[in-house]
Write an enzyme that holds these catalytic residues in place. Structure first.
Site, mmCIF file in Angstrom:
data_model
loop_
_atom_site.group_PDB
_atom_site.id
_atom_site.type_symbol
_atom_site.label_atom_id
_atom_site.label_comp_id
_atom_site.label_asym_id
_atom_site.label_seq_id
_atom_site.Cartn_x
_atom_site.Cartn_y
_atom_site.Cartn_z
ATOM 1 N N HIS A 146 0.849 -1.201 0.000
ATOM 2 C CA HIS A 146 0.000 0.000 0.000
ATOM 3 C C HIS A 146 0.888 1.256 0.000
ATOM 4 O O HIS A 146 0.846 2.066 0.921
ATOM 5 C CB HIS A 146 -0.909 -0.012 1.237
ATOM 6 C CG HIS A 146 -2.095 0.891 1.155
ATOM 7 N ND1 HIS A 146 -3.275 0.541 0.544
ATOM 8 C CD2 HIS A 146 -2.290 2.160 1.612
ATOM 9 C CE1 HIS A 146 -4.140 1.531 0.635
ATOM 10 N NE2 HIS A 146 -3.561 2.529 1.277
ATOM 11 N N ASP B 100 -3.247 7.156 -1.313
ATOM 12 C CA ASP B 100 -4.504 6.843 -1.986
ATOM 13 C C ASP B 100 -4.185 6.481 -3.437
ATOM 14 O O ASP B 100 -3.110 6.809 -3.946
ATOM 15 C CB ASP B 100 -5.452 8.048 -1.942
ATOM 16 C CG ASP B 100 -6.887 7.672 -2.303
ATOM 17 O OD1 ASP B 100 -7.316 6.565 -1.921
ATOM 18 O OD2 ASP B 100 -7.559 8.472 -2.969
#
Length: 402
Positions: free
Chosen positions: A215, A219
């Site tokens: 990740h 975003d």
């Protein structure tokens, strides 16, 4: 930092990153993917195939957005690409991100077509995907808000602050201060230059999960991972010049639309005892996830092969003309000519239709006005186009039923 925490923060936390030895069942899927993707669209004229690839990009964007919970209609994506944005801010922002996705994929496909696509897992390429995706985003789209923090995304930059630390469901990705090291490790483990085709296809599946496990961005990780997978398919020579999309398969799943989230979560599992590999994560879970991911790829390749079959597409074009209230029967001859030859000069319409020149010009004009034929210049040769209002008949099941 305790030794236990330090262990969790080492980049080898993503091991096993790859399947070094694929079970026979997975090896068979890999072989079938390579074989079927190699013939996808080969009977189509290159110009027709290129126009169909444009349609697939739009579809890929639709499904990638749908995975994020954003249901942007194909017609609205098409409007956005033409610079026609909605007055409503929410819908306009969805159009902006959809247009950005298409724009980035166009560039990926262009680089692949000229043999200049870089390593898809390289940090430079992945950061470029993120930066280009957010390139035209308004400031509000770059603002991240939660109950405890608020900050602005810097396109192309990793998570690098304490405020960027996140949890994704039950999974806690590496802390922001360690992301750069994890991505350096990721790049090394998934470097295609050292792999043959079979290993690249396998790595396309496992890299998709391990990227999202890290990740690396505050975003946009899901969209970047799907664009990366698209680039990996092209680099592994199974992309069929853009004629199939992984996003449609991930959004739909094999059994249900919850498959993707469930399988991604399953592959997060830690190692389950001495018989489950030697890495931090479960080898068994990664193997099952890989089999699922590759079956999704194969399912999409088969679906597109049937949809884009020359005879099937020709028949659907004829039915489109038969059902039209504005097109004359001879319009079918023009569409079939464009399908087979890729394009034709406007002045050949009388020969193709068997009609007098003035009547043939009028029939051609009707087809152009319907958006089914178009050219790059006002008087240039025309080729097939696939307007959104004709998709349901021309390409059944391409999008969800409405």
């Amino acid at each position: 930092m305790t030794s236990a925490n330090h262990l969790l923060e080492t980049p080898s936390r993503i091991e096993p990153a790859r399947l070094e030895e694929a079970p026979e069942a997975i090896a068979d899927i890999v072989a079938e993917i390579a074989a079927k993707s190699a013939i996808l669209g080969t009977k189509l004229h290159p110009q027709t195939a290129a126009n169909l690839a444009s349609l697939v990009r739009l579809m890929n964007t639709y499904y990638s957005n749908l995975i994020e919970g954003h249901d942007t209609r194909p017609r609205d994506i098409e409007r956005a690409l033409a610079g026609d944005f909605d007055e409503n801010e929410g819908r306009r922002n969805l159009q902006i991100e959809a247009a950005a996705h298409v724009r980035v994929q166009v560039e990926v496909d262009r680089l692949a077509s000229i043999g200049e696509l870089p390593e898809p897992a390289s940090r430079t390429f992945i950061q470029k995907l993120h930066r280009e995706f957010y390139n035209d985003a308004p400031k509000e789209m770059l603002r991240i808000k939660s109950d405890s923090v608020e900050f602005m995304i810097t396109p192309g930059e990793w998570r690098c602050q304490k405020a960027h630390d996140v949890s994704v469901g039950r999974h806690i990705p590496p802390s922001s201060e360690r992301v750069a090291d994890f991505m350096a490790y990721f790049e090394n483990r998934f470097a295609f230059g050292r792999m043959g085709q079979a290993a690249r296809i396998l790595s396309m599946a496992t890299a998709h999960h391990r990227f999202n496990y890290i990740h690396p961005f505050p975003d946009g990780n899901g969209r970047v991972s799907r664009l990366m997978s698209h680039a990996m398919a092209a680099k592994a020579e199974i992309g069929a010049h853009g004629l199939w999309s992984i996003s449609r398969g991930l959004a739909r799943g094999l059994e249900s639309r919850t498959d993707y989230k469930r399988m991604m979560d399953y592959a997060d599992n830690p190692r389950q005892g001495d018989l489950d590999g030697r890495g931090n994560l479960s080898l068994r879970a990664l193997t099952e996830y890989t089999a699922w991911f590759l079956k999704v790829c194969l399912d999409q390749i088969k679906f597109m092969a049937e949809l884009f079959d020359l005879d099937n597409l020709s028949g659907r074009l004829r039915r489109l003309v038969e059902r039209s209230e504005t097109l004359k029967p001879e319009a079918a001859f023009l569409l079939e000519e464009a399908l087979i030859r890729g394009e034709f000069e406007r002045g050949t319409a009388p020969r193709i239709t068997g009609l007098p020149e003035r009547t043939a010009r009028r029939v051609l004009g009707d087809v152009v006005n319907a958006g089914l034929l178009a050219s790059d210049t006002p008087k240039g040769p025309v080729s097939l186009r696939f307007p959104t209002d004709a998709l349901e008949l021309l390409f059944p099941r391409l999008y969800p039923e409405t």
